[in-house]
Design a protein around this motif. Structure first.
Motif, short mmCIF file in Angstrom:
data_model
loop_
_atom_site.label_atom_id
_atom_site.label_comp_id
_atom_site.label_asym_id
_atom_site.label_seq_id
_atom_site.Cartn_x
_atom_site.Cartn_y
_atom_site.Cartn_z
N HIS A 372 0.86 -1.18 0.00
CA HIS A 372 0.00 0.00 0.00
C HIS A 372 0.90 1.23 0.00
N HIS A 379 4.86 -4.70 1.82
CA HIS A 379 4.89 -6.13 2.16
C HIS A 379 6.08 -6.75 1.45
N GLU A 418 0.45 -3.38 9.64
CA GLU A 418 -0.98 -3.69 9.72
C GLU A 418 -1.26 -5.15 10.06
ZN ZN Z 1 -1.62 -5.35 3.22
#
Ligand code: ZN
Ligand code: 2HG
Length: 461
Positions: A372, A379, A418
């Motif tokens: 993101h 990631h 997250e």
């Molecule tokens: Zn994610």
């Protein structure tokens, strides 16, 4: 031994559904990390808040550790039960309890699946805008436990921003009603926000009141192939300054190849190094024209190797599959996952160093980057080579994560953006949180859970 423990549980919580079949222990004892061998004592499936309270009180009396469990789509081991814990699955507590049109809130039991919540909100002409690829199986309780982010954070924020209230059964078995749907409440500490992101270490979330919003304006979805990460960030700056972004995601050719191998078709005739998947408001002709103008400007600047604007909802969904399919398409390599964040503005400098570090540290492993970008969240998935030794692979990934943690500290970032800390990121918590902070967290944990029965071993020891 376990038979007598379970017998005492049955007597303390009349009517409680328990599962002990080996297949159930396996199924409920793990999340998507697939790195710890599940070994729970049993699975409890309470059907009411009263049963959850009675169960927690029994656990205090018997000294039994509890692992709260939602959809188990977590990627940090937060819902893993590998040490004889009792898993408390909220899956039977999945009802929609009430909608309030004036408050624009939906109250649900914690085991409600995200997709069902989104559908229920739409049924009322509104939207619960927090969204992830795992929407079909993750639950609101699990989302709250990790303060999950996802693909719309750039526009709507994290789970935290949408929780108007929640009910928490603390580690001591007390029921707290936090937030209570109030828009304004200046009456002291906000314990609701403390519970959000606590990964089941303070108690069990049993109910949530979610804020809803109006339906999103029509959006345009766009996939661009770009030559470098720097250009990708230039595209981001241009888009951000001129459009109302609903999402701004990135992936690399590595990730794309895996998704293509899973049967999704390539919109371009080749695989490029970097991709941007962007979605922006296109409510009227002016907004559509603005999008087109920005697209053309990026082309003129020579930033775009190839690009496609979705011309239907189906095509937009197809483009999203390229991004959302990566986790599943790479799952068979049981990737070691890093989920890191820095301030968006610090991203290019951080990434330049991170790329060099990981390139040198993992000469033999395939590393899949995506995430993101508009939230400063990357990631980094390191795929375990077929036939390689688990322990050696994890040792190397752990060592590299230490280096990455050092880099994150220098750039003011976080080791968990997250996905939560769980078991996986526990050794690196100190790179993101100061000693004083962790000491306070320990005291808070003790205040909510005096006997240490709530998800022990997760976040910190
Ligand atoms: Zn994610
Ligand atoms: C996503 O953004 C999820 O798709 C999963 O957070 C990320 O698999 C991952 O590492």
């Amino acid at each position: 031994m376990s038979a007598s423990v379970l017998e005492s549980l049955r007597q303390s919580v009349p009517g409680l559904l328990l599962k002990t079949a080996p297949a159930d222990l396996e199924h409920y004892g793990r999340d998507w990390t697939r790195r710890w061998s599940p070994a729970p004592l049993a699975i409890a499936l309470p059907a009411s808040v009263e049963q959850v309270q009675a169960l927690v009180r029994w656990a205090n009396g018997s000294g039994t550790a509890l692992v709260p469990s939602g959809g188990r789509t977590g990627l940090s081991g937060g819902a893993v039960a590998a040490n004889g814990e009792l898993v408390v699955s909220l899956e039977r507590m999945n009802r929609m309890l009430g909608f309030d049109a004036v408050d624009r809130t939906l109250t649900v039991e914690a085991g409600a699946v995200l997709q069902a919540v989104q559908d229920a909100a739409r049924g009322h002409g509104l939207e619960y805008p927090v969204d992830f690829g795992s929407r079909g199986s993750c639950t609101i309780g699990g989302n709250i436990a990790t303060n999950a982010g996802g693909i719309r954070v750039i526009r709507h924020g994290n789970t935290r921003d949408w929780i108007a209230g929640l009910k928490l059964v603390t580690g001591a078995g007390e029921l707290l009603e936090l937030g209570r749907g109030l828009v304004k409440d200046a009456s002291g500490y906000d314990l609701r926000q403390l519970a959000i992101g606590s990964e089941g270490t303070l108690g069990i979330v049993v109910e949530a009141t979610l804020r809803l919003t109006g339906p999103p304006p029509p959006a345009q979805t766009l996939l661009l192939a770009v030559p470098t990460f720097q250009v990708l960030m230039d595209v981001f700056a241009l888009f951000r300054s001129r459009l109302e972004l609903q999402a701004f995601e990135f992936l690399t050719g590595h990730g794309l190849r895996h998704v293509l191998a899973h049967g999704v078709s390539n919109p371009f005739d080749q695989v490029h190094p970097w991709y941007v998947l962007a979605e922006y408001d296109a409510a009227d002709e002016a907004a559509e024209a603005a999008g087109l103008a920005v697209f053309e400007e990026a082309m003129e600047r020579g930033w775009v190797l190839d690009g496609v604007l979705a011309n239907s909802r189906e095509q937009a969904a197809q483009l999203w599959r390229l991004r959302e399919g990566i986790t599943e398409a790479t799952a068979r390599w049981r990737p070691y996952k890093n989920d890191v964040s820095v301030r968006v503005a610090a991203m290019p400098a951080f990434l330049a160093e991170a790329q060099q570090l990981l390139g040198e540290a993992y000469p033999d492993f395939e590393v899949v980057w995506f995430g993101h970008i508009g939230d400063g969240n990357l990631h980094i998935n390191v795929l375990q080579p077929d036939g390689s030794d688990d322990e050696a692979f994890l040792r190397q990934c752990g060592h590299v994560t230490e280096l990455l943690a050092g880099l994150l500290r220098r750039h003011g970032g976080s080791i968990s953006a997250e996905h939560g800390v769980g078991l996986l990121k526990k050794p690196y918590l100190g790179s993101t949180r100061s000693e004083a902070e962790v000491a306070l967290m320990r005291q808070i944990r003790r205040a909510f859970d005096p006997n240490g029965i709530m998800n022990p071993g997760k976040i910190f020891d």
